[in-house]
Design a protein around this motif. Sequence first.
Motif: not given
Lengths: 298, 314
Positions: A88, A90-92, A95-96, B301
Motif C-alpha cells: 500500500l 505507493d497506492r493512493d 486503496q489504503q 483498483p
Amino acid sequence: MDAVTFFIQTMNGIQYGLLLFLVASGLTLIFGIMGVINIAHGSFYMIGAYLAWSLMGWLGNFWLGLFVGIVVAFLLGLILEWLFIRFLYDRDHLQQVLVTYGLILIFSELRSVIWGDDVHSVAIPALLDGSIQLTDNLAYPVYRLWLSGICVVIAILMFLGIQHTRLGMMIRAGESDREMTKALGINIGLVYRFIFALGVSLAAFSGMIAAPISSIFPGMGGQILIVSFVVVVIGGLGSIKGAMVAALLVGLIDTFGKVMTLNIFGVNIFPEMAGMSIFTLMAVILLFRPQGIFGKEY
Amino acid sequence: MGAILRKAFPGLILLTLVLFPLVGDRFYIQFASKILLMIIFVSSLNLLVGFTGLVSLGHAAFFGFSGYVLALLSPPDSAMNFFIALLASILTVGALGAIFGALVLRTKGIFFIMSTLALGEMLFYFLHDTNLAGGSDGMYINTRPNLSFFDWWQLDLANVVHFYYLVLILVCAVLLVIRKIIYSPFGRVLAGIRINEHRTKALGYNTYKFKLVCFVIASMIAAISGFLAAVQFGVVNPEMVGWHVSGHALMMVILGGKGTLLGPVLGTTALMLVEEGFQMVTKHWQLLTGGVIVLVALFFPNGLVGLKFLKKRP
C-alpha cells in the motif's frame, strides 16, 4: 459538583485521555512515517481486549497474559504488514482505506467466530486491586492510577526512542526521504514492518489494559477508532506531541460531558449530547485551524 | 462487434430492467429496488470520489438523515404528499451538506477522510443518544407518502412493482443529471481539481467553492436514495448514517470503477448480489465480503469497468 468529585473526574479524564493517546499515537506513527491510513487500527484494540480475556483466563495470570498478548499482537502486526500493508505504500489513500476496511470486516467476523458476540469482563489483578480513600465515601481505584502511569512511561519511552536511538534515527530518516535512506544501506522495508507491528501492539496493549475497567464488547474497535481519528485531526497528523495534547483534551471533555448536567432552554445538552461534544470540538478546530493544533501548514 | 455491443449495452440493461417485474418474483423485485436505490447513493458518492477526487467516509450521513427527515415530517396516521416530502428531504439534507462540506473541505487528503468519518459519526451519536428521533431504536414511518398526479393517477408505494418503477425512473434521472454535470464546464473544473488542484487554482478558479457546490449536490442526490430507502422499509435507524454504510458504498464505487457513470451501476449490483450469495452460504458472510474488498482494492483498483469491452472513460 464538589471539589473531590471534580478531582476524581479530572483523574478519570486524564486516564481516558492517556489511553486514547496510546491508540492514536500508533495511528499517527503509521501515517506519519509510512504514509498509510490504517482504519483497521481500532480492530487491534478490540483484538487486544479479547486476547486479554482469553489469555488471562487460560494462564490465570494478568501479567503473563499481558506479556503473551503483546507478543501475539506484535507477530500479528508483522504478518499483516507482510501480507497486505507493504503493497500500500505507493497506492493512493482510497486503496489504503479500502484494504484496511476489508480487514475490519474480516477481524470483526473472526472475532465473532473465535470469541462469539458476548460481552465479557476481565478481573483487575490482585496486586492493583485496591483503592485510595479520598474522603469517607469517595475512593480512587489504584488500577486507574497504574494505567495512567504506564501510559506516561510508554509515551516517554516512545519519545526517547524516536529522538535518541539508532532505530529512531532510521525511522526519522525513512520519514523524510525513503529512497535516500534506502540508498544509505538501511533496510527501510524492515523498519516499516517494525513500525507497523509496533503500532498494532500499541493498540492491542491499550485494549488489554483497558479491559479490566471497561467491558469487552464487539463494537469497541469502531468506537475507539472514531475517537482516535478525532484526536489525530485535533492534534495534527504525524505529530506525537499533538496527539498527546489532543488526547488529554478529548479525554477530559468526554468525561466531563458525561457527568455534568447542562440544560439550555429546556433542552438537555449534557449528559444527553455528551457523545457529540468531542465532535463539536473537532468542528471548531477545523474551522479555525484545519491542520490541527500542532499540524504543519499544508 | 465490440463497438456495437458497447453502444447498445445501456439500452439492453434498461430494457431488461423495464421488463423485469413481468417475470420476477416479488422478493426479487424488492431486492432489485434495493439495488437500484443503492445505485443512486453510490453514484452520488462517485461524484465526490471518482469525479472530484474527494474520498468521503461519511457520505451515509446524508443517506440516513434524509430518511429521518421523512420520518420526522410524516404525520403519525395520514400520508404525506410525496413531492413535498421528497423536496423537504433534499433541501434539508442539502443544508446539512453545506454545513458539513464547509467544515471538511477546509482539509485535504487523509484529513478529509478522517473528518468526514468523524462528522458522520457525530450525526450517528446525535440520533443514537438523544430522544429527538427515537434514539437507538429509530423511527417508523407508519403511512408511506402519497404519490398522485392531481388525483387522476396514483402510485401505491407499498406495492412492490409500483415502487420498483418509481425507483427505476429516479435512477435514470439521477444518472442523466450526473452525466450532465460531468460534461458541463462545471464538471470539467471538478475534473481539473481531481487531477491537479493547484493548477486549477492557478487558472483562477476558486476550487473551494467548486468543491463545496459538488459536495452539496452529492449530498442532495444521496438524499433521494435515503428517502427511497426509508419509504421502502418504512423504518429508519441510526445505523443508516453509520460509517459501515459509507464504507460499503465506497467499496461499490471502486468495485465498479471510480470516475465512470457505469461504474457505480456495476459495482453496486455486483457487490449486493455477491453478498446475497454469501449470506446464503454462511452466517459469517462478512468474512467473505472483507476478503473480496481486500482483493479488489489490491488487485483491481480500476474496477469492473477496467475489464473487457466496457473499457471507455468519459
